[in-house]
Each structure stands twice: as C-alpha cells, then as structure tokens.
Design an enzyme around this catalytic site. Structure first.
Site, PDB file in Angstrom:
ATOM      1  N   HIS A  79      66.495  42.534 -32.244  1.00  0.00           N
ATOM      2  CA  HIS A  79      65.961  41.282 -32.811  1.00  0.00           C
ATOM      3  C   HIS A  79      65.511  41.604 -34.241  1.00  0.00           C
ATOM      4  O   HIS A  79      64.313  41.639 -34.546  1.00  0.00           O
ATOM      5  CB  HIS A  79      64.803  40.797 -31.934  1.00  0.00           C
ATOM      6  CG  HIS A  79      64.449  39.347 -32.113  1.00  0.00           C
ATOM      7  ND1 HIS A  79      65.102  38.512 -32.996  1.00  0.00           N
ATOM      8  CD2 HIS A  79      63.495  38.578 -31.520  1.00  0.00           C
ATOM      9  CE1 HIS A  79      64.572  37.307 -32.930  1.00  0.00           C
ATOM     10  NE2 HIS A  79      63.595  37.314 -32.045  1.00  0.00           N
TER      11      HIS A  79
ATOM     12  N   ARG B 203      58.297  34.409 -39.998  1.00  0.00           N
ATOM     13  CA  ARG B 203      59.717  34.388 -39.637  1.00  0.00           C
ATOM     14  C   ARG B 203      60.479  33.538 -40.655  1.00  0.00           C
ATOM     15  O   ARG B 203      61.553  33.909 -41.135  1.00  0.00           O
ATOM     16  CB  ARG B 203      59.912  33.787 -38.227  1.00  0.00           C
ATOM     17  CG  ARG B 203      59.361  34.599 -37.083  1.00  0.00           C
ATOM     18  CD  ARG B 203      60.172  35.848 -36.818  1.00  0.00           C
ATOM     19  NE  ARG B 203      61.588  35.592 -36.615  1.00  0.00           N
ATOM     20  CZ  ARG B 203      62.140  35.216 -35.456  1.00  0.00           C
ATOM     21  NH1 ARG B 203      61.403  35.081 -34.373  1.00  0.00           N
ATOM     22  NH2 ARG B 203      63.449  35.001 -35.357  1.00  0.00           N
TER      23      ARG B 203
HETATM   24  N1   CP Z   1      60.123  35.224 -31.244  1.00  0.00           N
HETATM   25  C1   CP Z   1      61.204  34.476 -31.083  1.00  0.00           C
HETATM   26  O1   CP Z   1      62.346  34.863 -31.404  1.00  0.00           O
HETATM   27  O2   CP Z   1      60.931  33.250 -30.566  1.00  0.00           O
HETATM   28  P1   CP Z   1      62.002  32.209 -30.024  1.00  0.00           P
HETATM   29  O3   CP Z   1      62.602  32.807 -28.785  1.00  0.00           O
HETATM   30  O4   CP Z   1      61.208  30.954 -29.734  1.00  0.00           O
HETATM   31  O5   CP Z   1      63.052  31.999 -31.074  1.00  0.00           O
HETATM   32  N1  NVA Z   2      62.063  40.373 -25.506  1.00  0.00           N
HETATM   33  C1  NVA Z   2      62.038  38.925 -25.533  1.00  0.00           C
HETATM   34  C2  NVA Z   2      61.859  38.445 -26.936  1.00  0.00           C
HETATM   35  C3  NVA Z   2      61.811  36.950 -27.098  1.00  0.00           C
HETATM   36  C4  NVA Z   2      61.649  36.529 -28.516  1.00  0.00           C
HETATM   37  C5  NVA Z   2      63.316  38.384 -24.941  1.00  0.00           C
HETATM   38  O1  NVA Z   2      64.388  38.892 -25.247  1.00  0.00           O
HETATM   39  O2  NVA Z   2      63.246  37.438 -24.136  1.00  0.00           O
END
Ligand code: CP
Ligand code: NVA
Length: 306
Positions: free
Chosen positions: A128, A289
């Site tokens: 991510h 973000r």
């Molecule tokens: N933290 C994050 O990526 O949040 P969302 O899943 O809401 O996009």
């Molecule tokens: N580790 C989590 C992050 C969400 C933003 C997922 O992948 O669901």
C-alpha cells in the site's frame, strides 16, 4: 513509463521530491488555492475492493488539480471480458493515469506491464505505497524531520507494514515491528528491505512494549485485512496480546503520536482511548493521503506547480 506499484519503484530523492510538491500543494490548499496544473487530464480508478480514503482522496485531489476522474467498478470487466493486454492497452488510450486497488498484487503488476500510462497501486494484498508515503509525510510534519525517527508498528506484517518498512528504510527511519510468530515479515522480504537501509534498521520482536520503547510514532492496522475475513476468529486470538491500548502507549515516550491507516476495528487492534487521545493523528494522516497523492500524480505526469 514510470509506475508506483511498490516503493521499490522510486528512489529516496524521488520521495523527497514528491514530499516537496506535497508541501507546496498543501500550503496552497490551506490558503484556499486550488492550482489547476492538470487541466483536461483524467484519472481512472479501477477498484476491486471497497475504499473510502483512497478513492475519495484521489478523486478530490484530481479535481483540485483541474482534472477529472472516472470510477471504474465491476462493469468494465477487468480480467473478465477480455484479455489483460487488450483491456489495459485500450484503457490507457482514454485516461492519463490509473489508480488500481486489486485483490492480488499480480493483477497490478500485469496492468503495469501493458499500460502506456502510469499505474498507481491503491492497495493490494502485498503493498500500500500511497498509504506509507502519506504516513511518513505525517511523521515528518510532526517532528520537522524523518532522520533518526523511530516508527513502531504493532500487528500483522501485512501490505501496510511492508510499505511502511520500505518507506522507513528509504527515509532514514528506524522501523520496529512487534508481531506474533507466524505473522512477521518473511526472510526474503526482510533481506530486500535491509538492502535499502542506509542509516536505518528494521527490527522484529514479539514484545510490543520493547518495540514502542523509543518510538516517535506507534502504528497499528487491522489484524485481518480485506480478503482474510475467514481467518478473523483465529487472528483475534493470535493477536490478543498485541492491542495498542493506553497501557502500551505508557511504555512509549510521552510525545509519541499514534497512527492507523484506517478503517480501524475499535476495541480489537486499538482502543477508543488511544484512537481519540491527544496524541492520535489519525485524521491528519488520512488528510495527508490527498496532499501526497496529488503530488504523486503531478510527479508521475511530470507537471508540478513549483
Ligand atoms: N487507508 C485506506 O486505504 O483506506 P480505504 O480502504 O478507505 O481506502
Ligand atoms: N491491511 C488493510 C489495510 C486497509 C487500508 C487491508 O488490506 O484491509
């Protein structure tokens, strides 16, 4: 063609350049200015999983920059109606940049292989990167520097943790992860990250108190990520001693901030008391973000206001 599929795709200098663009755009945003540096440009959002922050921050950010976005859900048939190469080469003719959130990392790598416009990873099971960039930007804002800062991550060595470890390695941040046996980084990943460490280190422990003892920021994420719902009960037991609560925060320096990528499961990986404490920066982190991703888009498209 440059992409942001993982943070291995960009150098430390490039991250610092992205942060400088974000500083400029955020300052102007706070002054009520929306500099239209990307008029007529279109961002495509290809999402296979739910999202609040990623989707909305990208869409709003693109609007601020004078461009527009298209949310592309199930109906475009990514991976279903036609071959990946036909799909991606055609989509690249219409949009200028694509953000994708995919169930598997391989799907995003496949997009990057065929795309003729930049691909930004908006979360996969593996990484991510936009989240980690915004998180370290938040820590930098808090303390004025990242050099020598210490980030303690308590919980699963998941997509967010991998990206945070790599971003930390790149930016001179000491990264400590506390996770139960079986939920820690695999050796191959650790070796790859350690190669990226200059002055920083990555340390692993199964003792949360040890991890937070010299932290500038304490971070956690859900114990079961999207796609791991079937493992939820087992993970709740396995991670029971890894909750970020008031007792654990007392083991950290008084001024350590608390971060969470969100969405959180309050009462599981973190308590309400920590989420809503004076040291919590979860809202500022989510706001960043948008600022950092605007900078990523501007940088990838070779256009910046500064
Ligand atoms: N933290 C994050 O990526 O949040 P969302 O899943 O809401 O996009
Ligand atoms: N580790 C989590 C992050 C969400 C933003 C997922 O992948 O669901």
């Amino acid at each position: 063609m440059r992409h942001l599929v993982t943070l291995f795709d960009i150098t430390t200098d490039e991250i610092n350049r992205i942060f400088a663009i974000a500083d400029d755009l955020k300052t102007k945003y706070k002054q009520g200015l929306r500099e239209a540096i990307l008029p007529g440009r279109v961002l495509g959002l290809l999402f296979e999983k739910p999202s609040l922050r990623t989707r909305v921050s990208f869409e709003c950010g693109m609007a601020h920059l004078g461009g527009s976005s298209l949310f592309l859900g199930e109906d475009v048939g990514w991976g279903k109606r036609e071959s990946p190469s036909d799909f991606t080469r055609v989509l690249s003719q219409y949009v200028d940049v694509i953000v994708c959130r995919a169930k598997s990392h391989a799907r995003v790598e496949e997009l990057a292989k065929y795309a003729t416009c930049p691909i930004i990873n908006g979360l996969t099971d593996y990484s991510h990167p936009c989240q980690a960039l915004a998180d370290l930007y938040t820590l930098r804002e808090e303390n004025g520097t990242l050099d020598g800062q210490c980030l303690a991550y308590i919980g699963d060595a998941n997509n967010v943790a991998r990206s945070l470890a790599l971003a930390s390695a790149r930016l001179g941040v000491q990264f400590a992860i506390a996770a139960p046996q079986g939920y820690q980084f695999d050796d191959a990943f650790l070796k790859k990250v350690e190669k990226e460490c200059g002055t920083s280190t990555v340390t692993t422990t199964n003792d949360p108190a040890q991890a937070v003892s010299s932290a500038n920021a304490v971070y956690t994420d859900v114990w079961a990520s999207m796609g791991q719902e079937a493992e939820r009960d087992k993970r709740q037991k396995d991670f029971a001693a890894f909750q970020v609560n008031e007792q654990l925060m007392q083991q950290a320096p008084n001024d350590a901030i608390f971060l969470h990528c969100l969405p959180a499961r309050r009462g599981e990986e973190v308590t309400d008391g920590v989420m809503d404490s004076a040291n919590s920066r979860i809202v500022e982190q989510a706001a960043n973000r948008m600022h950092v991703q605007k900078a990523v888009i501007a940088w990838l498209l070779g256009v910046s206001g500064k």
